[in-house]
Design an enzyme around this catalytic site. Structure first.
Site, PDB file in Angstrom:
ATOM      1  N   THR A  44      -1.253  63.403  46.433  1.00  0.00           N
ATOM      2  CA  THR A  44      -0.526  62.670  47.472  1.00  0.00           C
ATOM      3  C   THR A  44      -0.466  63.485  48.756  1.00  0.00           C
ATOM      4  O   THR A  44      -0.701  62.963  49.856  1.00  0.00           O
ATOM      5  CB  THR A  44       0.912  62.357  47.004  1.00  0.00           C
ATOM      6  OG1 THR A  44       0.856  61.683  45.752  1.00  0.00           O
ATOM      7  CG2 THR A  44       1.636  61.494  48.009  1.00  0.00           C
ATOM      8  N   THR A  45      -0.159  64.786  48.638  1.00  0.00           N
ATOM      9  CA  THR A  45      -0.066  65.656  49.800  1.00  0.00           C
ATOM     10  C   THR A  45      -1.426  65.815  50.469  1.00  0.00           C
ATOM     11  O   THR A  45      -1.507  66.097  51.665  1.00  0.00           O
ATOM     12  CB  THR A  45       0.489  67.036  49.388  1.00  0.00           C
ATOM     13  OG1 THR A  45       1.710  66.841  48.678  1.00  0.00           O
ATOM     14  CG2 THR A  45       0.753  67.927  50.582  1.00  0.00           C
ATOM     15  N   TYR A 107       2.133  50.259  43.116  1.00  0.00           N
ATOM     16  CA  TYR A 107       2.285  48.933  43.739  1.00  0.00           C
ATOM     17  C   TYR A 107       2.213  47.781  42.746  1.00  0.00           C
ATOM     18  O   TYR A 107       3.050  46.879  42.795  1.00  0.00           O
ATOM     19  CB  TYR A 107       1.254  48.703  44.864  1.00  0.00           C
ATOM     20  CG  TYR A 107       1.525  47.428  45.639  1.00  0.00           C
ATOM     21  CD1 TYR A 107       2.538  47.379  46.580  1.00  0.00           C
ATOM     22  CD2 TYR A 107       0.791  46.265  45.399  1.00  0.00           C
ATOM     23  CE1 TYR A 107       2.815  46.201  47.271  1.00  0.00           C
ATOM     24  CE2 TYR A 107       1.056  45.087  46.072  1.00  0.00           C
ATOM     25  CZ  TYR A 107       2.060  45.060  47.015  1.00  0.00           C
ATOM     26  OH  TYR A 107       2.340  43.897  47.691  1.00  0.00           O
ATOM     27  N   TYR A 133       1.044  61.851  36.027  1.00  0.00           N
ATOM     28  CA  TYR A 133       1.820  62.107  37.241  1.00  0.00           C
ATOM     29  C   TYR A 133       2.787  60.951  37.454  1.00  0.00           C
ATOM     30  O   TYR A 133       2.375  59.836  37.768  1.00  0.00           O
ATOM     31  CB  TYR A 133       0.856  62.276  38.418  1.00  0.00           C
ATOM     32  CG  TYR A 133       1.473  62.492  39.772  1.00  0.00           C
ATOM     33  CD1 TYR A 133       2.816  62.804  39.961  1.00  0.00           C
ATOM     34  CD2 TYR A 133       0.682  62.397  40.920  1.00  0.00           C
ATOM     35  CE1 TYR A 133       3.354  63.008  41.214  1.00  0.00           C
ATOM     36  CE2 TYR A 133       1.209  62.600  42.178  1.00  0.00           C
ATOM     37  CZ  TYR A 133       2.538  62.900  42.325  1.00  0.00           C
ATOM     38  OH  TYR A 133       3.060  63.091  43.577  1.00  0.00           O
ATOM     39  N   ARG A 138       7.366  57.015  44.983  1.00  0.00           N
ATOM     40  CA  ARG A 138       6.160  56.632  45.719  1.00  0.00           C
ATOM     41  C   ARG A 138       5.490  55.395  45.127  1.00  0.00           C
ATOM     42  O   ARG A 138       4.886  54.608  45.848  1.00  0.00           O
ATOM     43  CB  ARG A 138       5.144  57.777  45.685  1.00  0.00           C
ATOM     44  CG  ARG A 138       5.473  58.942  46.590  1.00  0.00           C
ATOM     45  CD  ARG A 138       4.867  58.742  47.974  1.00  0.00           C
ATOM     46  NE  ARG A 138       5.013  59.928  48.788  1.00  0.00           N
ATOM     47  CZ  ARG A 138       4.476  60.065  50.004  1.00  0.00           C
ATOM     48  NH1 ARG A 138       3.758  59.100  50.529  1.00  0.00           N
ATOM     49  NH2 ARG A 138       4.666  61.166  50.694  1.00  0.00           N
ATOM     50  N   LYS A 161       3.169  65.768  35.361  1.00  0.00           N
ATOM     51  CA  LYS A 161       3.908  66.132  36.565  1.00  0.00           C
ATOM     52  C   LYS A 161       5.045  65.132  36.689  1.00  0.00           C
ATOM     53  O   LYS A 161       4.826  63.953  36.957  1.00  0.00           O
ATOM     54  CB  LYS A 161       3.007  66.090  37.798  1.00  0.00           C
ATOM     55  CG  LYS A 161       3.743  66.367  39.111  1.00  0.00           C
ATOM     56  CD  LYS A 161       2.815  66.215  40.305  1.00  0.00           C
ATOM     57  CE  LYS A 161       3.571  66.414  41.610  1.00  0.00           C
ATOM     58  NZ  LYS A 161       2.693  66.196  42.804  1.00  0.00           N
ATOM     59  N   ILE A 203       4.241  71.714  40.761  1.00  0.00           N
ATOM     60  CA  ILE A 203       3.170  71.227  41.627  1.00  0.00           C
ATOM     61  C   ILE A 203       3.838  70.976  42.974  1.00  0.00           C
ATOM     62  O   ILE A 203       4.545  69.995  43.159  1.00  0.00           O
ATOM     63  CB  ILE A 203       2.476  69.999  41.042  1.00  0.00           C
ATOM     64  CG1 ILE A 203       1.829  70.376  39.698  1.00  0.00           C
ATOM     65  CG2 ILE A 203       1.423  69.471  42.006  1.00  0.00           C
ATOM     66  CD1 ILE A 203       1.090  69.250  38.993  1.00  0.00           C
TER      67      ILE A 203
END
Length: 291
Positions: A44-45, A107, A133, A138, A161, A203
């Site tokens: 994501t980052t 989503y 994850y 998010r 994660k 993480i």
């Protein structure tokens, strides 16, 4: 098992939004010198949502090349399409990644059974260690500990994660999985306590800016050294907060650029950090001793 401070690496970009490979090479060397334990490429980052598939896979290949075996590389290969996740994971394996990190489908909000079947399908299709994850803030989708426990029985699903910030989940997941299953936090603000409770690492976004302190803090916490972990985390506390003053990775990319490690590039719909936030992030960086 990969343990410690695992940096969710930013994707350096030029001002036109193109990937900046020269700065990427510089960042990899910086993290090796500073003691980072592992890198996540295109999480994501790393702006995975706005890189196309070829860019995504090329970036993973470049990180693997620049690291050159000096630390493990975890590739972000999650998608809200199971077929796409399989393809990305296969390409990451071909690129030489050590493991893959797969975010829950976002989503479309699958059921727990859908999550189980999605990750099972990817694991059975691609023989590479895979890390689940869970980041419902998010994705609008929360993978429950019971589902993680089911998936942990699949041989190449080796960790999770867990980015809810719910510290009770460390023990819940551990009881459902066992000691050989890696449990990482994805929440910097609670990472110290998470690791003191038995987590295997963080993480981290903060580790992009203060990698040495992040490594030292997480290592102390994993080893049960509360006093040392707390002392170091006091220096990092400002970053844990300031790097989320706007949506990640907006503040962290600004901070890394402020350190002279890359230019001021980000892709729409993300925008560059607004000037009214500069001093807040700078002060947190000063507190951590990185400027």
């Amino acid at each position: 098992m990969i343990q410690g401070s695992i940096v969710a690496l930013v994707t350096p970009m030029n001002e036109d939004g193109s990937v900046d490979k020269a700065s990427l090479k510089k960042l990899v060397e910086f993290h090796i010198e500073q003691g980072t334990d592992s890198l996540v490429a295109v999480g994501t980052t790393g702006e995975s949502a706005t890189l196309d598939e070829d860019e995504h896979c090329d970036f993973i290949e470049s990180v693997v090349e620049y690291v050159d075996g000096r630390m493990p590389v975890i590739a972000g290969t999650g998608a809200n399409s199971t077929r796409e996740a399989i393809d990305l994971t296969e390409r990451a394996k071909q690129a030489g990644a050590d493991a893959c990190l797969l975010v829950t489908p976002y989503y479309n909000k699958p059921t727990q059974e859908g999550l189980y079947l999605h990750h099972k399908a990817v694991a059975e299709a691609v023989d590479i260690p895979q890390i689940l994850y869970n980041v419902p803030g998010r994705t609008a989708c929360d993978m429950l500990p019971e589902t993680i426990g089911r998936l942990a029985k699949i041989a190449n699903i080796v960790g999770v994660k867990e980015a809810t910030g719910d510290l009770q989940r460390v023990q819940q997941i551990r009881q459902l999985t066992g000691d050989d299953f890696a449990i990482y936090t994805g929440d910097d603000a609670t990472s110290r306590e998470f690791c003191l409770l038995g987590g295997n690492g963080s993480i981290t976004v903060t580790g992009n800016v203060a990698p040495k302190l992040s490594h030292e803090m997480v290592t102390a916490a994993i080893n049960g050294d509360r006093e040392t972990a707390e002392a170091i985390d006091q220096k990092l506390a400002g970053l844990h907060k300031a790097l989320f003053i706007q949506s990640n990775p907006i503040p962290v990319k600004w901070a890394v650029a402020e350190m002279g490690l890359m230019g001021q590039g980000i892709r729409l719909p993300m925008t560059w950090l607004t000037e009214d936030c500069y001093e807040t992030v700078r002060q947190a960086m000063r507190q951590a001793g990185v400027i």
